[in-house]
Design an enzyme around this catalytic site. Structure first.
Site, short mmCIF file in Angstrom:
data_model
loop_
_atom_site.label_atom_id
_atom_site.label_comp_id
_atom_site.label_asym_id
_atom_site.label_seq_id
_atom_site.Cartn_x
_atom_site.Cartn_y
_atom_site.Cartn_z
N LYS A 121 0.81 -1.22 0.00
CA LYS A 121 0.00 0.00 0.00
C LYS A 121 0.85 1.28 0.00
O LYS A 121 2.02 1.26 0.34
CB LYS A 121 -1.00 -0.05 1.16
CG LYS A 121 -2.11 -1.05 0.83
CD LYS A 121 -3.30 -0.98 1.76
CE LYS A 121 -4.37 -1.95 1.24
NZ LYS A 121 -5.41 -2.24 2.22
N ARG B 224 -3.49 -10.01 4.94
CA ARG B 224 -3.89 -10.13 3.53
C ARG B 224 -2.73 -9.62 2.68
O ARG B 224 -2.40 -8.44 2.73
CB ARG B 224 -5.16 -9.31 3.31
CG ARG B 224 -5.72 -9.37 1.90
CD ARG B 224 -6.99 -8.54 1.80
NE ARG B 224 -7.52 -8.54 0.44
CZ ARG B 224 -7.07 -7.78 -0.55
NH1 ARG B 224 -6.07 -6.94 -0.34
NH2 ARG B 224 -7.60 -7.85 -1.74
N1 PMM Z 1 -7.46 -3.94 0.81
C1 PMM Z 1 -7.78 -4.02 -0.48
C2 PMM Z 1 -8.82 -4.88 -0.92
N2 PMM Z 1 -9.48 -5.65 -0.03
N3 PMM Z 1 -9.82 -6.37 2.18
C3 PMM Z 1 -9.53 -6.30 3.48
N4 PMM Z 1 -10.20 -7.05 4.38
N5 PMM Z 1 -8.55 -5.47 3.95
C4 PMM Z 1 -7.83 -4.66 3.12
O1 PMM Z 1 -6.96 -3.92 3.61
C5 PMM Z 1 -8.13 -4.71 1.73
C6 PMM Z 1 -9.15 -5.58 1.29
C7 PMM Z 1 -7.05 -3.17 -1.49
O2 PMM Z 1 -5.85 -3.75 -1.82
P1 PMM Z 1 -5.57 -4.51 -3.25
O3 PMM Z 1 -6.04 -3.57 -4.32
O4 PMM Z 1 -4.12 -4.76 -3.24
O5 PMM Z 1 -6.34 -5.80 -3.26
#
Ligand code: PMM
Length: 281
Positions: free
Chosen positions: A210, A256
């Site tokens: 991020k 995650r």
């Molecule tokens: N971040 C993203 C997408 N889904 N779900 C949860 N539970 N927590 C998060 O911090 C989160 C998520 C965005 O990140 P990406 O675009 O790399 O998937």
């Protein structure tokens, strides 16, 4: 031991994997690889939530994720569905997903809490204030930790009132979602305050690649003006693993991540360290 949730974005525009896994069979192969590398859960998403992203049509979201979930669940993997839509959540659980991961914590779709209560699956409720096109404008806080904690506690009340079993609710600080710069570090430094309002005691952290990590691990721009610049997404994995290590040490339920292999190593190192401390061999 902290679980590793591997990220499988089945989107053409994911900021960090460039949409390379858009085709269903390529996505399935990537999901199986994540599991081989150490993901305990594979998180399948069909809608990008990166800052500024527009929403996808509900039908398009479902058709992206369903074949992938069916195949991965059919191989015995634990699959979560990353969606803000109740309809997608229901279709995904019917196809074999066991966890609904909702970045809006039930705020984006008024039907979500009731449907999840019916589905009787685990539910990740992330802290969220607005959709991606508007979220940075909502990133103002007096005290970010207490405000996020209180807003999550209010979500827990609403979710339980809709019939979701408290033990099924996992909370997530929502790093990068309506949070800029050091707010993310403040939340990471006070996870125990968020855990205090999680009825299952379970916290999930998504820090992988991020922006706030890029802003922390700056690089000198040797060919440009020589000033330190934020590190781009493709070189944020070591920083992500450092966060995973700290999260595992804090007893976070799951992280995650894009790089499941590095996360598994970090979690196992923390576990060995803690076992030695407690006198176990
Ligand atoms: N971040 C993203 C997408 N889904 N779900 C949860 N539970 N927590 C998060 O911090 C989160 C998520 C965005 O990140 P990406 O675009 O790399 O998937």
């Amino acid at each position: 031991m902290t679980l590793v949730m591997g990220i499988l974005n089945v989107t053409p525009d994911s900021f960090s994997d460039g949409g390379r896994w858009h085709a269903a069979d390529a996505a399935v192969a990537k999901g199986l690889e994540l599991a081989r590398e150490g993901a305990d859960i594979v998180d399948v998403g069909g809608e990008s939530t990166r800052p500024g992203a527009e929403r996808v049509e509900p039908g398009e979201e479902v058709s992206r994720v369903l074949p992938v979930i069916e195949a991965l669940a059919g191989e015995g993997l634990t699959v979560s569905i990353d969606t803000m839509r109740a309809r997608t959540a229901r279709a995904a659980v019917d196809a074999g997903a066991r966890i609904v991961n909702d970045v809006s914590g039930g705020l984006a779709d008024a039907d979500m809490a009731r449907i999840v209560a019916e589905l009787e699956c685990d539910y990740v409720a992330m802290h969220w204030r607005a959709h991606s096109t508007r979220m940075d404008a909502q990133a103002h806080y007096g005290d970010v930790v207490s405000e996020v904690r209180d807003e999550l506690a209010a979500r827990v009340d609403a979710l339980v009132a809709a019939g979701i079993e408290p033990a099924r609710i996992v909370l997530d600080p929502g790093l990068g979602f309506s949070k800029v710069g050091t707010s993310n570090w403040e939340l990471l430094a006070h996870l125990e305050q968020l855990r205090a309002v999680a009825p299952s005691g379970r916290i999930l952290v998504g820090a992988s690649r991020k922006r706030f990590l890029g802003a922390t691990i700056t690089r000198d721009d040797r060919e440009g003006d020589g000033q330190a610049k934020p590190a781009p997404a493709r070189i944020r994995d070591h920083a992500t693993t450092a966060v995973t290590t700290m999260c595992a040490q804090q007893g976070v339920w799951a992280v995650r991540v894009h790089d499941a292999s590095a996360a598994r190593d970090a979690v196992q190192v923390v576990s060995a360290w803690q076992n030695a401390r407690e006198g176990q061999r």
